[in-house]
Motif scaffolding. Structure first.
Motif, PDB file in Angstrom:
ATOM      1  N   GLU A 179       0.840  -1.192   0.000  1.00  0.00           N
ATOM      2  CA  GLU A 179       0.000   0.000   0.000  1.00  0.00           C
ATOM      3  C   GLU A 179       0.880   1.249   0.000  1.00  0.00           C
ATOM      4  O   GLU A 179       2.034   1.222   0.435  1.00  0.00           O
ATOM      5  N   LYS A 180       0.316   2.346  -0.486  1.00  0.00           N
ATOM      6  CA  LYS A 180       1.033   3.614  -0.533  1.00  0.00           C
ATOM      7  C   LYS A 180       1.445   4.039   0.879  1.00  0.00           C
ATOM      8  O   LYS A 180       0.663   3.970   1.821  1.00  0.00           O
ATOM      9  N   GLY A 181       2.716   4.465   1.032  1.00  0.00           N
ATOM     10  CA  GLY A 181       3.215   4.959   2.300  1.00  0.00           C
ATOM     11  C   GLY A 181       3.618   3.893   3.293  1.00  0.00           C
ATOM     12  O   GLY A 181       3.947   4.203   4.439  1.00  0.00           O
ATOM     13  N   THR A 182       3.629   2.613   2.864  1.00  0.00           N
ATOM     14  CA  THR A 182       3.990   1.526   3.779  1.00  0.00           C
ATOM     15  C   THR A 182       5.428   1.668   4.260  1.00  0.00           C
ATOM     16  O   THR A 182       5.754   1.404   5.408  1.00  0.00           O
ATOM     17  N   PHE A 183       6.307   2.088   3.344  1.00  0.00           N
ATOM     18  CA  PHE A 183       7.715   2.272   3.703  1.00  0.00           C
ATOM     19  C   PHE A 183       8.273   3.387   2.835  1.00  0.00           C
ATOM     20  O   PHE A 183       7.622   3.864   1.907  1.00  0.00           O
ATOM     21  N   THR A 184       9.483   3.828   3.149  1.00  0.00           N
ATOM     22  CA  THR A 184      10.128   4.905   2.389  1.00  0.00           C
ATOM     23  C   THR A 184      10.253   4.496   0.920  1.00  0.00           C
ATOM     24  O   THR A 184      10.766   3.433   0.603  1.00  0.00           O
ATOM     25  N   GLY A 185       9.768   5.341   0.054  1.00  0.00           N
ATOM     26  CA  GLY A 185       9.815   5.040  -1.380  1.00  0.00           C
ATOM     27  C   GLY A 185       8.519   4.461  -1.915  1.00  0.00           C
ATOM     28  O   GLY A 185       8.344   4.363  -3.128  1.00  0.00           O
ATOM     29  N   ALA A 186       7.598   4.074  -1.028  1.00  0.00           N
ATOM     30  CA  ALA A 186       6.302   3.542  -1.477  1.00  0.00           C
ATOM     31  C   ALA A 186       5.367   4.710  -1.787  1.00  0.00           C
ATOM     32  O   ALA A 186       4.493   5.070  -1.002  1.00  0.00           O
ATOM     33  N   LEU A 187       5.584   5.334  -2.940  1.00  0.00           N
ATOM     34  CA  LEU A 187       4.857   6.551  -3.300  1.00  0.00           C
ATOM     35  C   LEU A 187       3.441   6.272  -3.788  1.00  0.00           C
ATOM     36  O   LEU A 187       2.623   7.185  -3.867  1.00  0.00           O
ATOM     37  N   LYS A 188       3.155   5.044  -4.142  1.00  0.00           N
ATOM     38  CA  LYS A 188       1.811   4.685  -4.585  1.00  0.00           C
ATOM     39  C   LYS A 188       1.585   3.201  -4.330  1.00  0.00           C
ATOM     40  O   LYS A 188       2.533   2.443  -4.108  1.00  0.00           O
ATOM     41  N   THR A 189       0.324   2.813  -4.345  1.00  0.00           N
ATOM     42  CA  THR A 189      -0.012   1.402  -4.160  1.00  0.00           C
ATOM     43  C   THR A 189       0.544   0.591  -5.326  1.00  0.00           C
ATOM     44  O   THR A 189       0.400   0.979  -6.490  1.00  0.00           O
ATOM     45  N   LYS A 190       1.192  -0.518  -5.004  1.00  0.00           N
ATOM     46  CA  LYS A 190       1.794  -1.366  -6.040  1.00  0.00           C
ATOM     47  C   LYS A 190       1.102  -2.720  -6.062  1.00  0.00           C
ATOM     48  O   LYS A 190       0.862  -3.326  -5.020  1.00  0.00           O
ATOM     49  N   LEU A 191       0.753  -3.177  -7.264  1.00  0.00           N
ATOM     50  CA  LEU A 191       0.168  -4.498  -7.428  1.00  0.00           C
ATOM     51  C   LEU A 191       1.264  -5.548  -7.368  1.00  0.00           C
ATOM     52  O   LEU A 191       2.316  -5.405  -7.982  1.00  0.00           O
ATOM     53  N   GLY A 192       1.028  -6.636  -6.621  1.00  0.00           N
ATOM     54  CA  GLY A 192       1.990  -7.726  -6.533  1.00  0.00           C
ATOM     55  C   GLY A 192       1.803  -8.733  -7.650  1.00  0.00           C
ATOM     56  O   GLY A 192       0.870  -8.660  -8.449  1.00  0.00           O
ATOM     57  N   LYS A 193       2.724  -9.692  -7.711  1.00  0.00           N
ATOM     58  CA  LYS A 193       2.662 -10.707  -8.751  1.00  0.00           C
ATOM     59  C   LYS A 193       1.376 -11.519  -8.657  1.00  0.00           C
ATOM     60  O   LYS A 193       0.820 -11.941  -9.675  1.00  0.00           O
ATOM     61  N   MET A 194       0.904 -11.770  -7.426  1.00  0.00           N
ATOM     62  CA  MET A 194      -0.335 -12.528  -7.263  1.00  0.00           C
ATOM     63  C   MET A 194      -1.525 -11.754  -7.829  1.00  0.00           C
ATOM     64  O   MET A 194      -2.424 -12.334  -8.439  1.00  0.00           O
ATOM     65  N   ASP A 195      -1.542 -10.435  -7.627  1.00  0.00           N
ATOM     66  CA  ASP A 195      -2.580  -9.591  -8.236  1.00  0.00           C
ATOM     67  C   ASP A 195      -2.550  -9.728  -9.750  1.00  0.00           C
ATOM     68  O   ASP A 195      -3.571  -9.918 -10.409  1.00  0.00           O
ATOM     69  N   LEU A 196      -1.351  -9.605 -10.292  1.00  0.00           N
ATOM     70  CA  LEU A 196      -1.189  -9.590 -11.750  1.00  0.00           C
ATOM     71  C   LEU A 196      -1.559 -10.917 -12.380  1.00  0.00           C
ATOM     72  O   LEU A 196      -2.017 -10.976 -13.515  1.00  0.00           O
ATOM     73  N   ALA A 197      -1.327 -12.013 -11.626  1.00  0.00           N
ATOM     74  CA  ALA A 197      -1.575 -13.346 -12.170  1.00  0.00           C
ATOM     75  C   ALA A 197      -3.025 -13.785 -12.010  1.00  0.00           C
ATOM     76  O   ALA A 197      -3.380 -14.890 -12.450  1.00  0.00           O
ATOM     77  N   ASN A 198      -3.855 -12.971 -11.401  1.00  0.00           N
ATOM     78  CA  ASN A 198      -5.241 -13.369 -11.121  1.00  0.00           C
ATOM     79  C   ASN A 198      -5.941 -13.854 -12.390  1.00  0.00           C
ATOM     80  O   ASN A 198      -5.970 -13.164 -13.408  1.00  0.00           O
ATOM     81  N   GLY A 199      -6.490 -15.040 -12.312  1.00  0.00           N
ATOM     82  CA  GLY A 199      -7.154 -15.651 -13.461  1.00  0.00           C
ATOM     83  C   GLY A 199      -6.229 -16.470 -14.318  1.00  0.00           C
ATOM     84  O   GLY A 199      -6.680 -17.255 -15.161  1.00  0.00           O
ATOM     85  N   GLY A 200      -4.913 -16.292 -14.138  1.00  0.00           N
ATOM     86  CA  GLY A 200      -3.941 -16.986 -14.984  1.00  0.00           C
ATOM     87  C   GLY A 200      -3.031 -17.909 -14.187  1.00  0.00           C
ATOM     88  O   GLY A 200      -3.471 -18.603 -13.263  1.00  0.00           O
ATOM     89  N   THR A 201      -1.736 -17.895 -14.540  1.00  0.00           N
ATOM     90  CA  THR A 201      -0.748 -18.806 -13.955  1.00  0.00           C
ATOM     91  C   THR A 201       0.423 -18.006 -13.418  1.00  0.00           C
ATOM     92  O   THR A 201       0.872 -17.051 -14.057  1.00  0.00           O
ATOM     93  N   ILE A 202       0.929 -18.400 -12.247  1.00  0.00           N
ATOM     94  CA  ILE A 202       2.164 -17.825 -11.729  1.00  0.00           C
ATOM     95  C   ILE A 202       3.211 -18.934 -11.678  1.00  0.00           C
ATOM     96  O   ILE A 202       2.949 -20.035 -11.194  1.00  0.00           O
ATOM     97  N   PHE A 203       4.385 -18.652 -12.234  1.00  0.00           N
ATOM     98  CA  PHE A 203       5.478 -19.625 -12.288  1.00  0.00           C
ATOM     99  C   PHE A 203       6.542 -19.209 -11.289  1.00  0.00           C
ATOM    100  O   PHE A 203       7.183 -18.166 -11.440  1.00  0.00           O
ATOM    101  N   LEU A 204       6.728 -20.015 -10.253  1.00  0.00           N
ATOM    102  CA  LEU A 204       7.687 -19.728  -9.194  1.00  0.00           C
ATOM    103  C   LEU A 204       8.959 -20.515  -9.456  1.00  0.00           C
ATOM    104  O   LEU A 204       9.054 -21.701  -9.105  1.00  0.00           O
TER     105      LEU A 204
END
Length: 565
Positions: free
Chosen positions: A331-356
């Motif tokens: 989330e925005k402001g969580t730590f220094t440099g977190a200027l905006k909310t960032k989507l994680g890999k799990m967010d991005l992979a929603n509906g698809g596949t994540i390769f670890l």
């Protein structure tokens, strides 16, 4: 219904034709006949095309009955006298000068009608625009305000019109444009008689080079601020979408790209095809370079999620301090440099596949969070409290023995069993060297296209080097060797010299595999058959591959083997 006025025209020169064109547009006038001594006169031709009667003499013209008006357009006194003397008493005669005056009156009437039409259109436009508009004369007297002016300022039009802008809003853009005779842009002021602050643009009104007044268009600052907030929100959405697009990829390989005929390889391939039909978690194991990522791509391509995102995460390449943020976002402001909310890999992979990839290098804390995602399909972003639901298919890969790590406590045992629903074990290349020729053929085609080369194959000694090397880097190392060899070779056949210095370590090739001396053809043939069988094996499948490589039929190979025993 009013009766139409029946008209005849004498003289269809330039003046008469102009009169004709004007009168034929008027509903209550019917032109019965036109007369001119020149039959090919353009005015006569126009009348004839309109279906109007034409004649060449006054005798014929005067025979036309019931003409209400005769227009004499020749300008000839003789014609005028003759018409006045012989026309019917009921017919009125209009001479050329009278006709011109009539035309002028008609044209001015049409211009006035057009002006009224344009004024109506302009009023409609001004009354419908959202911006406030105010017009003043050169003396400052306000002549017009549109409905939006009253909406923005709450000042009625009846109160504003007739007052003077220099008294009502002396510091406004309209007064300034009248004083300076210049346009004013982005002028911030308060509307006189109102507490509304506005941004205005004003311009002088110039007619025939003379300033007649000025017009101002303005919007309240509150509207501007709303637009800025909407723009800011839209930009945030665009930034988030751009960030998501930059991280999302699709699978690049299919099962058609996976090459191999060795039983162990084919077993893994068949299991992968079955796994693609489900959403079960897959664990791919094998040494580095055996093609684990290619299998992950192929499984996604053949699954029902093929048109959804394929997100790759290299667990060994991301710093441990950033791994959780990369996986689950923040989330925005969580730590220094977190200027905006960032989507994680799990967010991005929603509906698809994540390769670890390199799952064995994941830290224990993140292993626990991943286990929850696999069990519940939900997580929270770093610094967030909202639970996010996802639908993600997980494919993991490692070159490490996860079970042994779990027994030692280096990897969560419950996560291992959650990942290991379907396990694909990829064999090292050294255990199925018979697939090397097929890989080489595919790589030659690929690098020919990439480098614009025309390599057709390898020399025998180059093939010997590849077949007798242990390939610790597996298929990835073979690809690197072939790419470098094709870059350094200018021949159609890649020689052993182009390959010899490219290996990280080289297993020696038995000298008896090289043919360095001249020998009888029959002896050389037997040696080549023995070499082919040693390479491909003495099984039925090996003999089939040997015959194919030697470019002889399987029956011929068996016959030759009988003579060699």
């Amino acid at each position: 219904m009013a009766l139409k006025v029946r008209v005849g025209i004498v003289g269809m020169g330039q003046g008469g034709t102009a009169v004709y064109k004007t009168l034929r547009k008027i509903d209550h006038i019917e032109i019965i006949v036109v007369c001119d001594r020149i039959d090919k006169n353009p005015g006569v031709e126009i009348a004839r095309q309109d279906g109007v009667a034409t004649c060449l003499t006054l005798e014929a013209f005067l025979k036309i009955p019931n003409l209400d008006v005769i227009i004499e357009a020749t300008g000839s006194p003789n014609v005028q006298v003759e018409l006045e003397r012989r026309k019917a008493k009921s017919s009125a005669l209009i001479e050329a000068q009278g006709a011109n005056l009539m035309m002028y009156i008609i044209e001015e009437t049409e211009k006035l009608a057009n002006i009224k039409h344009l004024k109506g259109e302009l009023d409609t436009i001004l009354n419908s625009v959202q911006e406030a508009i105010e017009v003043a004369g050169i003396d400052g007297k306000i002549k017009y305000v549109n409905p939006s002016f009253s909406r923005v300022t709450t000042i009625p039009a009846s109160q504003r019109i007739g007052s003077n802008i220099f008294a009502a809003s002396p510091d406004g853009a309209l007064a300034r444009a009248l004083r300076t005779h210049e346009s004013v842009f982005a002028h911030r002021s308060q509307v006189g008689g109102s507490d509304v602050e506005v941004i205005s643009n004003a311009s002088p009104i110039i007619v025939d080079g003379k300033i007649e007044g000025a017009v101002v268009v303005f919007q309240p600052l509150t509207d501007i601020y709303k637009l800025m907030e909407q723009l800011k929100a839209s930009n945030q959405v665009i930034d988030d979408l751009q960030s998501r697009i930059n991280q999302i990829s699709t699978s690049s390989y299919t099962f058609d790209d996976l090459i191999g005929s060795h039983p162990e390889f084919k077993s893994a391939l068949n299991l992968a095809r079955k796994a693609a039909k489900s959403s079960s978690t897959v664990l791919i194991t094998g040494e580095s370079g055996t093609g684990k990522e290619l299998f992950a791509h192929a499984i996604h391509s053949a699954s029902s999620r093929f048109d959804k995102p394929f997100i790759k995460v290299n667990c060994a390449a991301i710093p441990e301090t950033l791994l959780e943020s990369e996986f689950f976002g923040h989330e925005k402001g969580t730590f220094t440099g977190a200027l905006k909310t960032k989507l994680g890999k799990m967010d991005l992979a929603n509906g698809g596949t994540i390769f670890l990839d390199e799952i064995g290098d994941m830290n224990p804390y993140l292993q626990a969070k991943l286990l929850r995602v696999l069990q519940e399909m939900e997580f929270e972003r770093v610094g967030g409290t909202k639970t996010i639901k996802v639908d993600v298919r997980v494919i993991a890969a490692t070159n490490r023995n996860l079970l042994a790590m779990a027994k030692r406590g280096d990897f969560r045992e419950d996560l291992y069993y959650r990942l290991n629903v379907i396990e694909l074990r990829l064999p090292p290349l050294r255990s199925h060297k018979e697939d090397i020729p097929a890989h080489v053929h595919s790589l030659i085609g690929k690098f020919n296209r990439k480098f614009g080369k025309h390599v057709v194959g390898l020399t025998r000694r180059a093939e010997e080097l590849l077949m007798n090397y242990d390939w610790p880097g597996n298929i990835r190392e073979l690809q690197n060797v072939m790419e470098r060899a094709m870059l350094t070779s200018d021949e159609e056949l890649i020689s052993h010299k182009s390959i010899l210095n490219l290996f990280d370590s080289l297993s020696p090739i038995p000298q008896e595999h090289w043919i360095e001396e001249i020998m009888p053809i029959e002896q050389m043939e037997k040696q080549m058959i023995r070499l082919a069988l040693k390479r491909f094996g003495d099984s039925a499948e090996g003999k089939k591959q040997a015959a194919k490589t030697l470019k002889i039929s399987l029956a011929t190979l068996y016959n030759k083997l009988k003579t060699m025993t």
